[in-house]
Design an enzyme around this catalytic site. Sequence first.
Site, short mmCIF file in Angstrom:
data_model
loop_
_atom_site.label_atom_id
_atom_site.label_comp_id
_atom_site.label_asym_id
_atom_site.label_seq_id
_atom_site.Cartn_x
_atom_site.Cartn_y
_atom_site.Cartn_z
N ASP A 167 -44.90 34.10 33.78
CA ASP A 167 -44.86 34.39 32.34
C ASP A 167 -43.74 33.57 31.72
O ASP A 167 -42.79 33.18 32.40
CB ASP A 167 -44.60 35.89 32.11
CG ASP A 167 -45.02 36.32 30.71
OD1 ASP A 167 -46.16 36.82 30.57
OD2 ASP A 167 -44.24 36.15 29.76
N ILE A 168 -43.84 33.38 30.42
CA ILE A 168 -42.77 32.66 29.73
C ILE A 168 -41.52 33.52 29.63
O ILE A 168 -40.40 33.00 29.56
CB ILE A 168 -43.25 32.17 28.34
CG1 ILE A 168 -42.32 31.08 27.81
CG2 ILE A 168 -43.36 33.32 27.35
CD1 ILE A 168 -42.96 30.19 26.77
N ASP B 68 -43.94 28.28 31.42
CA ASP B 68 -44.57 27.99 30.15
C ASP B 68 -45.82 27.18 30.49
O ASP B 68 -45.71 26.09 31.07
CB ASP B 68 -43.60 27.17 29.27
CG ASP B 68 -44.23 26.76 27.95
OD1 ASP B 68 -45.44 26.98 27.76
OD2 ASP B 68 -43.50 26.19 27.12
N TYR C 205 -56.78 32.20 15.57
CA TYR C 205 -57.08 32.71 16.92
C TYR C 205 -58.57 32.54 17.24
O TYR C 205 -58.93 32.04 18.31
CB TYR C 205 -56.68 34.18 16.94
CG TYR C 205 -56.96 34.91 18.23
CD1 TYR C 205 -56.26 34.62 19.39
CD2 TYR C 205 -57.91 35.94 18.27
CE1 TYR C 205 -56.50 35.32 20.56
CE2 TYR C 205 -58.15 36.64 19.43
CZ TYR C 205 -57.45 36.33 20.57
OH TYR C 205 -57.69 37.03 21.72
#
Length: 317
Positions: free
Chosen positions: A34-35, A52, A142
């Site tokens: 995960d970032i 990232d 989105y």
Amino acid sequence: MGKKLVIGSSGQIGTELILDLVNNFGVNNVIATDIKTTPPDVIKEVTFFTLDVLDADKLFKLVKEHDVDEVYLLAALLSATAEKKVQPAWNLNMNGLFNVLDLAKEGHVKKVFWPSSIAIFGASSPKVMTPQRTITEPSTVYGISKLAGERWCEYYHNNYGVDVRSIRYPGLISYKSEPGGGTTDYAVDIFHQAINKGIYSSFLAQDVRLPMMYMDDAIRATRELMQTDKNNLTIRSSYNVSGMSFTPNEIGVEIQKHLPNFKLDFNPDFRNKIALTWPQSVDDTLAKNDWNWRPKFDLEATSSIMLKELSKQTVIN
Ligand code: SER
């Protein structure tokens, strides 16, 4: 067997997908990334790296060093956030996908899961039992990114043989991990507020009906799709899947069965306009036929579980 790498493992879907993959394939076969630099407590036993997804070199190294053969790409900006961060959302949602599809194209991973959404539909799509194939003119950043992503998934499958699989998730309801930045998130917030405050102000109007799904169904759908023989799959863009459909008013009434004093009012904001362009229900005949999809949780069951589990969390906290 190679390992399964989840990108975006600290998010709403990622956290629960990790738990499911660990249950089914063992903790040594799952890698969380995960970032965010620290994983949530519930998945802290799992090997974790900060990643990232836009860093293609680091992604490549992780895949090679850890013998990864399946990637689940969940890192994305959702509908409401993306409207406020247009370019970053397009960049993350599209280039993150390209980085993963290219790894598969070059033969470094065997299978890819990428989530699409009911947001690919728009105001001109049929609203009830929206078909798998119909007019798709999304009006959100989105939705545009997810529709473009679907086209690229199909393209990579048809032209490069990439085994990419996808589901158009409806709004997802969960208690182990919190959602962030979605138009459908009211259906999670409402349970938290019902327990903590006894009142909720909905950002969608009372009669806006949307397709929704309890997280256990969404995770099982993901696993079942990924385990299906590839010859059974007829869709390489993304499958419609159906769970339940309800309005803010209907979920309020359901909560009142458990908490009779619960009060609900309505303050629609920009997210209401987004929701009005989305389907009220979707036709998932192809998911049923191709990989035997069957949802298990309706509004009643979901509400009981959510209230029970969140009450326990409130007591513990
Ligand atoms: N839950 C998502 C959102 O509201 C829809 O895919 O953005």
